[in-house]
Design a protein around this motif. Sequence first.
Motif, PDB file in Angstrom:
ATOM      1  N   SER A 177       0.880  -1.248   0.057  1.00 27.33           N
ATOM      2  CA  SER A 177      -0.134   0.012   0.269  1.00 27.33           C
ATOM      3  C   SER A 177       1.290   1.205   0.424  1.00 27.33           C
ATOM      4  CB  SER A 177      -0.867   0.086   0.758  1.00 27.33           C
ATOM      5  OG  SER A 177      -1.566  -0.823   1.316  1.00 27.33           O
ATOM      6  N   GLY A 178       1.839   1.331   0.961  1.00 24.22           N
ATOM      7  CA  GLY A 178       3.039   2.497   0.559  1.00 24.22           C
ATOM      8  C   GLY A 178       2.693   3.126   1.772  1.00 24.22           C
ATOM      9  N   VAL A 179       2.007   2.822   3.208  1.00 28.99           N
ATOM     10  CA  VAL A 179       1.811   3.164   3.935  1.00 28.99           C
ATOM     11  C   VAL A 179       2.359   2.042   5.190  1.00 28.99           C
ATOM     12  CG1 VAL A 179       0.046   4.757   3.055  1.00 28.99           C
ATOM     13  CG2 VAL A 179       0.136   3.068   4.288  1.00 28.99           C
ATOM     14  N   ALA A 255     -11.344  16.116   6.155  1.00 31.83           N
ATOM     15  CA  ALA A 255      -9.947  16.179   5.412  1.00 31.83           C
ATOM     16  C   ALA A 255      -8.516  15.308   6.811  1.00 31.83           C
ATOM     17  CB  ALA A 255      -9.363  17.022   5.027  1.00 31.83           C
ATOM     18  N   THR A 256      -7.383  14.863   5.835  1.00 26.15           N
ATOM     19  CA  THR A 256      -6.600  14.285   6.749  1.00 26.15           C
ATOM     20  C   THR A 256      -5.394  14.361   5.903  1.00 26.15           C
ATOM     21  OG1 THR A 256      -5.598  12.536   5.795  1.00 26.15           O
ATOM     22  CG2 THR A 256      -7.880  12.659   7.867  1.00 26.15           C
ATOM     23  N   LYS A 257      -4.245  14.625   6.341  1.00 26.64           N
ATOM     24  CA  LYS A 257      -3.177  15.382   5.952  1.00 26.64           C
ATOM     25  C   LYS A 257      -3.104  15.115   4.390  1.00 26.64           C
ATOM     26  CE  LYS A 257       1.395  15.465   5.623  1.00 26.64           C
ATOM     27  NZ  LYS A 257       3.572  15.411   6.961  1.00 26.64           N
ATOM     28  N   ASP A 258      -3.224  14.251   3.960  1.00 25.55           N
ATOM     29  CA  ASP A 258      -2.812  12.726   2.936  1.00 25.55           C
ATOM     30  C   ASP A 258      -4.044  12.363   2.373  1.00 25.55           C
ATOM     31  OD1 ASP A 258       0.021  13.563   2.417  1.00 25.55           O
ATOM     32  OD2 ASP A 258       0.148  12.246   4.222  1.00 25.55           O
ATOM     33  N   GLY A 259      -5.158  13.215   2.415  1.00 32.27           N
ATOM     34  CA  GLY A 259      -6.962  12.177   2.035  1.00 32.27           C
ATOM     35  C   GLY A 259      -7.645  12.465   3.349  1.00 32.27           C
ATOM     36  N   TRP A 260      -8.791  11.498   3.455  1.00 32.36           N
ATOM     37  CA  TRP A 260     -10.272  11.642   4.295  1.00 32.36           C
ATOM     38  C   TRP A 260     -10.654  10.517   5.325  1.00 32.36           C
ATOM     39  CZ3 TRP A 260     -12.284  16.236   3.172  1.00 32.36           C
ATOM     40  CH2 TRP A 260     -13.415  16.576   3.303  1.00 32.36           C
ATOM     41  N   LEU A 261     -10.580  11.059   6.285  1.00 32.33           N
ATOM     42  CA  LEU A 261     -11.812   9.830   7.362  1.00 32.33           C
ATOM     43  C   LEU A 261     -12.555   9.453   7.821  1.00 32.33           C
ATOM     44  CD1 LEU A 261     -10.774   8.472   9.671  1.00 32.33           C
ATOM     45  CD2 LEU A 261     -10.392  10.472  11.143  1.00 32.33           C
ATOM     46  N   VAL A 281     -12.798   4.197   8.537  1.00 29.82           N
ATOM     47  CA  VAL A 281     -11.852   4.314   7.283  1.00 29.82           C
ATOM     48  C   VAL A 281     -11.134   4.957   7.223  1.00 29.82           C
ATOM     49  CG1 VAL A 281     -12.092   4.098   4.462  1.00 29.82           C
ATOM     50  CG2 VAL A 281     -13.401   2.377   5.273  1.00 29.82           C
ATOM     51  N   ALA A 282      -9.840   5.176   7.196  1.00 26.09           N
ATOM     52  CA  ALA A 282      -9.094   6.160   6.200  1.00 26.09           C
ATOM     53  C   ALA A 282      -8.347   5.847   5.372  1.00 26.09           C
ATOM     54  CB  ALA A 282      -7.691   6.679   7.319  1.00 26.09           C
ATOM     55  N   VAL A 283      -8.558   7.408   3.832  1.00 24.95           N
ATOM     56  CA  VAL A 283      -8.029   6.906   2.539  1.00 24.95           C
ATOM     57  C   VAL A 283      -7.143   7.525   2.854  1.00 24.95           C
ATOM     58  CG1 VAL A 283      -8.693   7.336   0.029  1.00 24.95           C
ATOM     59  CG2 VAL A 283      -9.933   5.894   1.443  1.00 24.95           C
ATOM     60  N   THR A 284      -5.886   8.068   1.942  1.00 25.79           N
ATOM     61  CA  THR A 284      -4.156   8.256   2.083  1.00 25.79           C
ATOM     62  C   THR A 284      -3.227   8.280   0.671  1.00 25.79           C
ATOM     63  OG1 THR A 284      -3.858   7.642   4.519  1.00 25.79           O
ATOM     64  CG2 THR A 284      -1.767   8.397   2.818  1.00 25.79           C
ATOM     65  N   GLU A 285      -3.514   9.508  -0.322  1.00 20.29           N
ATOM     66  CA  GLU A 285      -3.055   9.215  -1.397  1.00 20.29           C
ATOM     67  C   GLU A 285      -1.780   9.083  -1.623  1.00 20.29           C
ATOM     68  OE1 GLU A 285      -4.773  10.330  -3.655  1.00 20.29           O
ATOM     69  OE2 GLU A 285      -6.261  10.992  -3.261  1.00 20.29           O
ATOM     70  N   VAL A 286      -0.792   8.124  -2.011  1.00 19.19           N
ATOM     71  CA  VAL A 286       0.128   7.898  -2.309  1.00 19.19           C
ATOM     72  C   VAL A 286       0.361   8.089  -3.418  1.00 19.19           C
ATOM     73  CG1 VAL A 286       1.479   5.537  -2.764  1.00 19.19           C
ATOM     74  CG2 VAL A 286      -0.020   5.482  -1.042  1.00 19.19           C
ATOM     75  N   PRO A 287       1.588   8.974  -3.378  1.00 16.54           N
ATOM     76  CA  PRO A 287       2.097   9.217  -5.234  1.00 16.54           C
ATOM     77  C   PRO A 287       2.213   7.707  -6.040  1.00 16.54           C
ATOM     78  CG  PRO A 287       2.880  10.090  -3.545  1.00 16.54           C
ATOM     79  CD  PRO A 287       2.427   9.351  -2.540  1.00 16.54           C
ATOM     80  N   ARG A 317       1.514   7.097   8.091  1.00 14.06           N
ATOM     81  CA  ARG A 317       2.334   7.565   7.362  1.00 14.06           C
ATOM     82  C   ARG A 317       2.817   7.152   6.228  1.00 14.06           C
ATOM     83  NH1 ARG A 317       1.232   9.780  11.402  1.00 14.06           N
ATOM     84  NH2 ARG A 317       2.264  10.689  13.111  1.00 14.06           N
ATOM     85  N   LEU A 318       2.694   8.107   5.270  1.00 14.25           N
ATOM     86  CA  LEU A 318       3.744   7.476   3.896  1.00 14.25           C
ATOM     87  C   LEU A 318       5.004   6.478   3.915  1.00 14.25           C
ATOM     88  CD1 LEU A 318       2.334  10.070   1.655  1.00 14.25           C
ATOM     89  CD2 LEU A 318       1.388   8.295   1.623  1.00 14.25           C
ATOM     90  N   LYS A 319       5.252   6.022   3.288  1.00 16.62           N
ATOM     91  CA  LYS A 319       6.446   5.110   3.636  1.00 16.62           C
ATOM     92  C   LYS A 319       7.244   6.399   3.187  1.00 16.62           C
ATOM     93  CE  LYS A 319       7.223   1.158   3.240  1.00 16.62           C
ATOM     94  NZ  LYS A 319       6.905  -0.531   2.317  1.00 16.62           N
TER      95      LYS A 319
END
Length: 319
Positions: A177-179, A255-261, A281-287, A317-319
């Motif tokens: 997932s990259g997190v 909204a979260t730092k990199d997505g939505w909760l 559910v927390a969705v985090t954007e991954v580049p 956190r993003l990896k």
Amino acid sequence: MPAYVTAEADTSELPKVVVDGPPKSSINPLGSPVKRSRIGDLPMRVIYRILAAVTVVVVGAVAAVAGLVYSGSSDQPGEEASGPIAAPSAAMPSPGFGSPASSSSASPAPSSSASASVSASPAPSPTVSAARTPERSAAVVVALSDPRVPGMPPGKRLARLPGKEHKTKLRLQDAKSGVSLARLAKPWKTYGAPPFSTKQVLPKVKGGATRAMVVSCPVPIKVQESPEETALLAARWTLNHHPKGSTIAWAASQATKDGWLLAYRVKYKIKAKSRFSMAAVAVTEVPGAKPAMVFVTIPDTQRAYWRDINTAVTSIRLK
């Protein structure tokens, strides 16, 4: 008496004398010679000029006839030139019996461009309309029409949930997932991840129909234009991991730092008794990849661990 002897003289047939008269074809009754007309005796350049002149005359005649036919309809009294027909204006009164007939025939016919602009003016521009009311994707429309999902959640921050806070220093790396996220302390333990990338569970409660778990994976649904709508579809998808007939009641949307909760209660029945789980559910954007999803659900029989929902979703956190 003297005797006469008849002598036969040698005779020959006299030739017939035929007087040739003048040729009939060369002398007319008046005595003047007749001139014969032979086309073959004419030079070729003369023939070409004659053919060219005949062609010009024929083409001119055809063009004149076509022009008369084309303009005939508009030249007739009381008729207008053909063109697009525009709907009559509602404000324009229809001529009655007292209206002079000559006024309508004397007015010039409207041009086709003017008719087209008048007839097209009542229709609104689709671009402006679409800009004012943007349409949701088909997947979001289907999700919002699901009776288990009560529409888009109102904006509200996730409050501190009841229960004891279990501090942790360890982290789980989700390479797929990259997190990364917190590895919760005992009694939480890692478990067989599939179909997820990482999975942590609490011991199952005796007689319980659901199990507390924290999982992560790339979002298992189609990514939407906004992370909020992606989170909505992900929350609806998590109903597959709750008892049949479960419904959602929204508790938070932010909204979260990199997505939505999204946080919500999942209501269901166990042996005709109403129960529920607290979930998020927390969705985090991954580049360069699909967004990551962290999903937490803890039944009401283990509400003492609800605070771990706060710990899990805030540790991403993003990896």
